[in-house]
Design an enzyme around this catalytic site. Structure first.
Site, PDB file in Angstrom:
ATOM      1  N   CYS A 114      36.748  43.995  41.278  1.00  0.00           N
ATOM      2  CA  CYS A 114      36.801  44.816  40.460  1.00  0.00           C
ATOM      3  C   CYS A 114      37.451  44.880  39.373  1.00  0.00           C
ATOM      4  O   CYS A 114      37.097  45.741  38.539  1.00  0.00           O
ATOM      5  CB  CYS A 114      37.016  45.798  41.493  1.00  0.00           C
ATOM      6  SG  CYS A 114      39.593  44.647  41.832  1.00  0.00           S
ATOM      7  N   CYS A 131      38.290  39.078  41.004  1.00  0.00           N
ATOM      8  CA  CYS A 131      37.453  39.954  42.014  1.00  0.00           C
ATOM      9  C   CYS A 131      36.884  40.147  40.991  1.00  0.00           C
ATOM     10  O   CYS A 131      36.968  40.910  40.077  1.00  0.00           O
ATOM     11  CB  CYS A 131      38.781  40.797  43.038  1.00  0.00           C
ATOM     12  SG  CYS A 131      39.634  41.371  41.870  1.00  0.00           S
TER      13      CYS A 131
END
Length: 136
Positions: A48, A46
């Site tokens: 993040c 992802c």
């Protein structure tokens, strides 16, 4: 499961910095029960993880205090290893990415995805450095 050509460069962002790549439940058990402090990163594809977790974790290791052992497993790739790590992270729910600090086999600090998402790498590093100051 994610393809290796996608995951391997993201794994290398940590393994190239000295993190041991855990791919089996037995490796996870052994790593997290070591004496001293062990930093576990459940890595992820992802945004993040790319923008905050991996850079923040690496930056956190530039201070005076740091964990004795550095380990990582990749969600969606090292499936059995991550399942075992999540079992040992209870009562925290499954989260990826996440970062956990163990001391003498006991979980003492946890950053879940919701602590990582929306925060800059510097904030992740500062949070971990404060944990290192307390436990390492």
């Amino acid at each position: 499961m994610y393809p290796a050509d996608l995951v391997l460069p993201m794994k290398a962002e940590l393994t190239d910095k000295g993190f041991e790549d855990l791919t089996t439940p037995a490796q996870v058990d052994e790593a997290l029960k070591q004496s001293g402090t062990t930093l576990l990163v459940i890595n992820s594809v992802c945004g993040c993880a790319a923008g905050a977790a991996r850079p923040g974790v690496v930056y956190s290791l530039t201070g005076d205090k740091k964990p004795d052992h550095l380990v990582t497993a990749f969600a969606g790739f090292d499936t059995d290893a991550v399942a075992e790590a999540r079992r040992l992270l209870a009562p925290f729910p499954p989260s990826s990415p996440c970062v956990a600090l163990f001391k003498d086999g006991e979980l003492v600090h946890m950053l879940e995805r919701h602590h990582i998402e929306g925060n800059p790498a510097g904030a992740i590093a500062a949070n971990l450095q404060a944990a290192y100051d307390e436990y390492c």
